[in-house]
Write a protein that holds these residues in place. Structure first.
Motif, PDB file in Angstrom:
ATOM      1  N   MET A   1       0.828  -1.191   0.000  1.00 52.17           N
ATOM      2  CA  MET A   1       0.000   0.000   0.000  1.00 52.17           C
ATOM      3  C   MET A   1       0.868   1.249   0.000  1.00 52.17           C
ATOM      4  O   MET A   1       1.830   1.327   0.748  1.00 52.17           O
ATOM      5  N   ASN A   2       0.489   2.199  -0.845  1.00 53.12           N
ATOM      6  CA  ASN A   2       1.116   3.514  -0.797  1.00 53.12           C
ATOM      7  C   ASN A   2       0.077   4.486  -0.221  1.00 53.12           C
ATOM      8  O   ASN A   2      -1.045   4.093   0.083  1.00 53.12           O
ATOM      9  N   ASP A   3       0.448   5.745  -0.082  1.00 52.88           N
ATOM     10  CA  ASP A   3      -0.461   6.726   0.531  1.00 52.88           C
ATOM     11  C   ASP A   3      -1.786   6.860  -0.222  1.00 52.88           C
ATOM     12  O   ASP A   3      -2.852   6.903   0.386  1.00 52.88           O
ATOM     13  N   ALA A   4      -1.723   6.919  -1.549  1.00 52.58           N
ATOM     14  CA  ALA A   4      -2.938   7.097  -2.348  1.00 52.58           C
ATOM     15  C   ALA A   4      -3.870   5.893  -2.209  1.00 52.58           C
ATOM     16  O   ALA A   4      -5.082   6.050  -2.048  1.00 52.58           O
ATOM     17  N   THR A   5      -3.310   4.695  -2.270  1.00 52.17           N
ATOM     18  CA  THR A   5      -4.121   3.480  -2.126  1.00 52.17           C
ATOM     19  C   THR A   5      -4.724   3.397  -0.735  1.00 52.17           C
ATOM     20  O   THR A   5      -5.895   3.068  -0.575  1.00 52.17           O
ATOM     21  N   ALA A   6      -3.921   3.690   0.278  1.00 52.77           N
ATOM     22  CA  ALA A   6      -4.405   3.637   1.654  1.00 52.77           C
ATOM     23  C   ALA A   6      -5.547   4.619   1.867  1.00 52.77           C
ATOM     24  O   ALA A   6      -6.553   4.298   2.506  1.00 52.77           O
ATOM     25  N   LEU A   7      -5.409   5.815   1.326  1.00 52.77           N
ATOM     26  CA  LEU A   7      -6.456   6.828   1.468  1.00 52.77           C
ATOM     27  C   LEU A   7      -7.734   6.385   0.772  1.00 52.77           C
ATOM     28  O   LEU A   7      -8.833   6.552   1.310  1.00 52.77           O
TER      29      LEU A   7
ATOM     30  N   VAL B   1      -3.361  12.612   3.747  1.00 52.43           N
ATOM     31  CA  VAL B   1      -2.346  11.879   4.506  1.00 52.43           C
ATOM     32  C   VAL B   1      -1.310  12.875   5.028  1.00 52.43           C
ATOM     33  O   VAL B   1      -0.706  13.612   4.261  1.00 52.43           O
ATOM     34  N   SER B   2      -1.113  12.885   6.352  1.00 47.87           N
ATOM     35  CA  SER B   2      -0.106  13.767   6.940  1.00 47.87           C
ATOM     36  C   SER B   2       1.074  12.977   7.484  1.00 47.87           C
ATOM     37  O   SER B   2       2.137  13.543   7.720  1.00 47.87           O
ATOM     38  N   GLU B   3       0.900  11.691   7.706  1.00 51.86           N
ATOM     39  CA  GLU B   3       1.993  10.803   8.099  1.00 51.86           C
ATOM     40  C   GLU B   3       1.878   9.566   7.215  1.00 51.86           C
ATOM     41  O   GLU B   3       0.837   8.913   7.191  1.00 51.86           O
ATOM     42  N   PRO B   4       2.905   9.227   6.472  1.00 52.74           N
ATOM     43  CA  PRO B   4       2.800   8.173   5.460  1.00 52.74           C
ATOM     44  C   PRO B   4       2.415   6.809   6.019  1.00 52.74           C
ATOM     45  O   PRO B   4       2.645   6.499   7.182  1.00 52.74           O
ATOM     46  N   VAL B   5       1.828   6.028   5.142  1.00 58.32           N
ATOM     47  CA  VAL B   5       1.370   4.694   5.496  1.00 58.32           C
ATOM     48  C   VAL B   5       2.570   3.780   5.747  1.00 58.32           C
ATOM     49  O   VAL B   5       3.582   3.869   5.064  1.00 58.32           O
ATOM     50  N   ALA B   6       2.428   2.946   6.777  1.00 56.28           N
ATOM     51  CA  ALA B   6       3.471   1.979   7.115  1.00 56.28           C
ATOM     52  C   ALA B   6       2.808   0.747   7.725  1.00 56.28           C
ATOM     53  O   ALA B   6       1.739   0.837   8.339  1.00 56.28           O
ATOM     54  N   LEU B   7       3.440  -0.377   7.556  1.00 52.40           N
ATOM     55  CA  LEU B   7       2.941  -1.623   8.121  1.00 52.40           C
ATOM     56  C   LEU B   7       3.318  -1.661   9.599  1.00 52.40           C
ATOM     57  O   LEU B   7       4.488  -1.481   9.950  1.00 52.40           O
ATOM     58  N   ASP B   8       2.326  -1.860  10.491  1.00 49.81           N
ATOM     59  CA  ASP B   8       2.629  -1.917  11.923  1.00 49.81           C
ATOM     60  C   ASP B   8       2.885  -3.358  12.358  1.00 49.81           C
ATOM     61  O   ASP B   8       2.787  -4.288  11.571  1.00 49.81           O
ATOM     62  N   PHE B   9       3.234  -3.539  13.620  1.00 49.53           N
ATOM     63  CA  PHE B   9       3.599  -4.872  14.107  1.00 49.53           C
ATOM     64  C   PHE B   9       2.404  -5.809  14.235  1.00 49.53           C
ATOM     65  O   PHE B   9       2.583  -6.999  14.461  1.00 49.53           O
ATOM     66  N   HIS B  10       1.180  -5.318  14.082  1.00 51.00           N
ATOM     67  CA  HIS B  10      -0.019  -6.161  14.077  1.00 51.00           C
ATOM     68  C   HIS B  10      -0.355  -6.649  12.670  1.00 51.00           C
ATOM     69  O   HIS B  10      -1.292  -7.416  12.485  1.00 51.00           O
ATOM     70  N   GLY B  11       0.369  -6.150  11.678  1.00 46.57           N
ATOM     71  CA  GLY B  11       0.099  -6.515  10.290  1.00 46.57           C
ATOM     72  C   GLY B  11      -0.920  -5.617   9.613  1.00 46.57           C
ATOM     73  O   GLY B  11      -1.401  -5.918   8.525  1.00 46.57           O
ATOM     74  N   ASN B  12      -1.276  -4.499  10.257  1.00 45.18           N
ATOM     75  CA  ASN B  12      -2.213  -3.533   9.688  1.00 45.18           C
ATOM     76  C   ASN B  12      -1.433  -2.365   9.092  1.00 45.18           C
ATOM     77  O   ASN B  12      -0.309  -2.081   9.497  1.00 45.18           O
ATOM     78  N   TRP B  13      -2.056  -1.667   8.157  1.00 40.21           N
ATOM     79  CA  TRP B  13      -1.457  -0.481   7.564  1.00 40.21           C
ATOM     80  C   TRP B  13      -1.867   0.731   8.389  1.00 40.21           C
ATOM     81  O   TRP B  13      -3.045   0.987   8.577  1.00 40.21           O
ATOM     82  N   LYS B  14      -0.907   1.464   8.904  1.00 33.60           N
ATOM     83  CA  LYS B  14      -1.167   2.603   9.791  1.00 33.60           C
ATOM     84  C   LYS B  14      -0.769   3.896   9.087  1.00 33.60           C
ATOM     85  O   LYS B  14       0.249   3.957   8.408  1.00 33.60           O
ATOM     86  N   LEU B  15      -1.595   4.934   9.273  1.00 30.67           N
ATOM     87  CA  LEU B  15      -1.299   6.251   8.728  1.00 30.67           C
ATOM     88  C   LEU B  15      -2.004   7.297   9.571  1.00 30.67           C
ATOM     89  O   LEU B  15      -2.866   6.974  10.387  1.00 30.67           O
ATOM     90  N   THR B  16      -1.630   8.546   9.371  1.00 30.14           N
ATOM     91  CA  THR B  16      -2.301   9.667  10.031  1.00 30.14           C
ATOM     92  C   THR B  16      -2.930  10.536   8.955  1.00 30.14           C
ATOM     93  O   THR B  16      -2.302  10.849   7.946  1.00 30.14           O
TER      94      THR B  16
END
Length: 94
Positions: free
Chosen positions: A3-9, A51-66
């Protein structure tokens, strides 16, 4: 799924169309009370924000962003995790 920022949004906006698919953590609810932010304002941020903070994979396996959006005359930031494709988990609000 990468996932990139655009896809996540895009995915986040689709999920946020149905408020039943947006889950609030206890921490997020506490911060919302402290900052006098309503669930409707958070949903508006998720549906229309940028998106103000880019998407990243967290330790739960979910995509996290702000996501940031101007709501009720002030900037609202929502940290959210996307549990693809089912739901969005609001982590905190600031």
């Amino acid at each position: 799924m990468r996932m990139n920022d655009a896809t996540a949004l895009k995915v986040l906006r689709e999920i946020a169309e149905d408020s039943a698919r947006v889950i609030f953590t206890a921490h997020a609810r506490q911060r919302m009370r402290q900052r006098k932010v309503t669930p409707v304002q958070v949903l508006a941020c998720l549906q229309r924000g940028i998106v103000s903070e880019p998407v990243a994979l967290d330790f739960h396996g979910n995509w996290k962003l702000t996501v940031t959006h101007r709501v009720a005359g002030r900037d609202l930031d929502v940290a959210v995790a996307i549990d693809v494709p089912r739901r969005a988990i609001v982590i905190t609000v600031f």
